[in-house]
Design a protein around this motif. Structure first.
Motif, mmCIF file in Angstrom:
data_model
loop_
_atom_site.group_PDB
_atom_site.id
_atom_site.type_symbol
_atom_site.label_atom_id
_atom_site.label_comp_id
_atom_site.label_asym_id
_atom_site.label_seq_id
_atom_site.Cartn_x
_atom_site.Cartn_y
_atom_site.Cartn_z
ATOM 1 N N LEU A 10 0.793 -1.227 0.000
ATOM 2 C CA LEU A 10 0.000 0.000 0.000
ATOM 3 C C LEU A 10 0.827 1.280 0.000
ATOM 4 O O LEU A 10 0.486 2.225 -0.724
ATOM 5 N N PRO A 11 1.918 1.390 0.776
ATOM 6 C CA PRO A 11 2.687 2.641 0.729
ATOM 7 C C PRO A 11 3.168 3.013 -0.668
ATOM 8 O O PRO A 11 3.151 4.190 -1.047
ATOM 9 N N MET A 12 3.580 2.036 -1.473
ATOM 10 C CA MET A 12 4.014 2.381 -2.833
ATOM 11 C C MET A 12 2.815 2.608 -3.752
ATOM 12 O O MET A 12 2.868 3.433 -4.666
ATOM 13 N N LEU A 13 1.714 1.906 -3.522
ATOM 14 C CA LEU A 13 0.531 2.087 -4.354
ATOM 15 C C LEU A 13 -0.115 3.455 -4.152
ATOM 16 O O LEU A 13 -0.770 3.986 -5.057
ATOM 17 N N GLU A 14 0.081 4.020 -2.978
ATOM 18 C CA GLU A 14 -0.454 5.357 -2.700
ATOM 19 C C GLU A 14 0.385 6.457 -3.348
ATOM 20 O O GLU A 14 -0.079 7.581 -3.508
ATOM 21 N N ALA A 15 1.609 6.128 -3.742
ATOM 22 C CA ALA A 15 2.575 7.164 -4.133
ATOM 23 C C ALA A 15 2.776 7.300 -5.635
ATOM 24 O O ALA A 15 3.752 7.894 -6.070
ATOM 25 N N ILE A 24 -1.944 -0.503 -9.821
ATOM 26 C CA ILE A 24 -2.570 -1.679 -10.435
ATOM 27 C C ILE A 24 -2.745 -2.718 -9.337
ATOM 28 O O ILE A 24 -1.761 -3.204 -8.770
ATOM 29 N N ILE A 25 -4.003 -3.048 -9.020
ATOM 30 C CA ILE A 25 -4.293 -3.820 -7.813
ATOM 31 C C ILE A 25 -5.363 -4.877 -8.061
ATOM 32 O O ILE A 25 -6.177 -4.753 -8.966
ATOM 33 N N PRO A 26 -5.404 -5.919 -7.205
ATOM 34 C CA PRO A 26 -6.545 -6.843 -7.207
ATOM 35 C C PRO A 26 -7.707 -6.212 -6.443
ATOM 36 O O PRO A 26 -7.526 -5.255 -5.676
ATOM 37 N N GLU A 27 -8.870 -6.749 -6.640
ATOM 38 C CA GLU A 27 -10.069 -6.184 -6.019
ATOM 39 C C GLU A 27 -9.978 -6.167 -4.498
ATOM 40 O O GLU A 27 -10.560 -5.291 -3.841
ATOM 41 N N ALA A 28 -9.227 -7.102 -3.896
ATOM 42 C CA ALA A 28 -9.116 -7.176 -2.439
ATOM 43 C C ALA A 28 -8.526 -5.916 -1.825
ATOM 44 O O ALA A 28 -8.777 -5.615 -0.652
ATOM 45 N N LEU A 29 -7.755 -5.161 -2.590
ATOM 46 C CA LEU A 29 -7.152 -3.926 -2.066
ATOM 47 C C LEU A 29 -7.970 -2.682 -2.391
ATOM 48 O O LEU A 29 -7.633 -1.582 -1.933
ATOM 49 N N ASP A 30 -9.020 -2.830 -3.169
ATOM 50 C CA ASP A 30 -9.756 -1.671 -3.678
ATOM 51 C C ASP A 30 -10.282 -0.774 -2.554
ATOM 52 O O ASP A 30 -10.211 0.446 -2.627
ATOM 53 N N SER A 31 -10.811 -1.389 -1.501
ATOM 54 C CA SER A 31 -11.394 -0.602 -0.415
ATOM 55 C C SER A 31 -10.340 -0.045 0.542
ATOM 56 O O SER A 31 -10.645 0.831 1.363
ATOM 57 N N LEU A 32 -9.106 -0.526 0.450
ATOM 58 C CA LEU A 32 -8.037 -0.097 1.360
ATOM 59 C C LEU A 32 -7.184 1.018 0.777
ATOM 60 O O LEU A 32 -6.519 1.737 1.513
ATOM 61 N N LEU A 33 -7.208 1.159 -0.535
ATOM 62 C CA LEU A 33 -6.353 2.131 -1.217
ATOM 63 C C LEU A 33 -7.047 3.481 -1.302
ATOM 64 O O LEU A 33 -8.222 3.570 -1.675
ATOM 65 N N GLU A 34 -6.330 4.558 -0.972
ATOM 66 C CA GLU A 34 -6.874 5.906 -1.067
ATOM 67 C C GLU A 34 -6.593 6.545 -2.425
ATOM 68 O O GLU A 34 -7.339 7.410 -2.872
#
Length: 258
Positions: A204-209, A214-224
């Motif tokens: 998540l720290p790199m996905l936020e930056a 590019i993510i699976p659906e399981a992270l969709d609700s956790l990513l801002e």
């Protein structure tokens, strides 16, 4: 042509274990003489012929030794970051300046990690208790049902970030993470598009930056980060990652042309 940098997690993002091997998959990792990690043949071929303006940077929580077991397609990367952001490898050589600057953060919390290791070592419910590359503490539970016990006990007990991935629990110095590492790497990438792909909360720290996560659906609700492409299918997440990358690359090229 504008550069695209793709920072990608490895396990369950670009590669998968032998437990999920499918017909036609290519072995990319051996462990003790046995096939351990695999990659879709389609992804393997796509990584072998990435566009000239695309740079793949593997960014993994694996140790240096674990990363070096993986045989990605020849020439598909020249830089990689291991140990959850702590070690930069350039053309097979560790960047000592990068490593030492990150080790400073690990050293501050090493007494705590050593204390936890001594407390956990020998516990029959754990398969592994290890300090990785002098940077973080890692444990692996012998059975899935033991995970909750250790997370309940330690998740709020220490100054370390306690992160779960399957049966593995990571005790990470807060200043050592994939997001910080990617931001540091991107400082030298003027005007580049920065993409990231990952499958777990550790990513998540790199996905936020990044400009695109590019993510699976399981992270969709956790990513801002609102800039995201979400995999909702039952197929291969790795294929979705590379196809998304190549699709964005075409659109950027067309937009630039006109």
């Amino acid at each position: 042509m504008r550069k695209i940098l793709l920072a990608s997690d490895l396990d369950n993002t670009l590669i998968h274990s032998y437990k999920h091997k499918r017909e036609g998959d290519i072995c990319v990792e051996m462990l003790n003489g046995a096939e351990q990690g695999f990659m879709s043949a389609k992804v393997h071929a796509q990584l072998s012929s990435l566009p000239d303006n695309v740079e793949l940077v593997p960014l993994t929580t694996r140790s240096v030794a674990q990363f070096e077991r993986i045989q990605l397609p020849e020439g598909c990367y020249s830089r990689a970051i291991t140990t959850n952001g702590a070690i930069l490898i350039e053309k097979g050589i560790q960047n000592e300046k990068w490593r030492m600057s990150e080790k400073h953060y690990a050293d501050e919390l090493m007494p705590l990690m050593e204390k936890l290791r001594a407390e956990l070592d020998g516990n029959e419910k754990l398969n592994v208790v290890r300090i990785v590359d002098e940077m973080y503490l890692y444990i692996s539970c012998a059975k899935p049902e033991y995970v909750g016990e250790f997370m309940d006990r330690y998740s709020t007990l220490t100054e370390l970030d306690v992160m779960l991935s399957g049966r593995k629990i990571y005790f990470l110095p807060p200043e050592i993470n994939k997001g910080k590492a990617l931001k540091r790497l991107a400082q030298g990438e003027k005007d580049a598009f920065i993409f990231a792909a990952g499958d777990s909360t550790i990513d998540l720290p790199m996905l936020e930056a990044v400009d695109l996560a590019i993510i699976p659906e399981a992270l969709d609700s956790l990513l801002e980060n609102p800039n995201r492409s979400v995999f909702k299918g039952d197929g291969d997440f790795a294929e979705f990652v590379i196809e998304t990358l190549l699709d964005k690359c075409k659109k950027i090229t067309i937009k630039r042309h006109f």
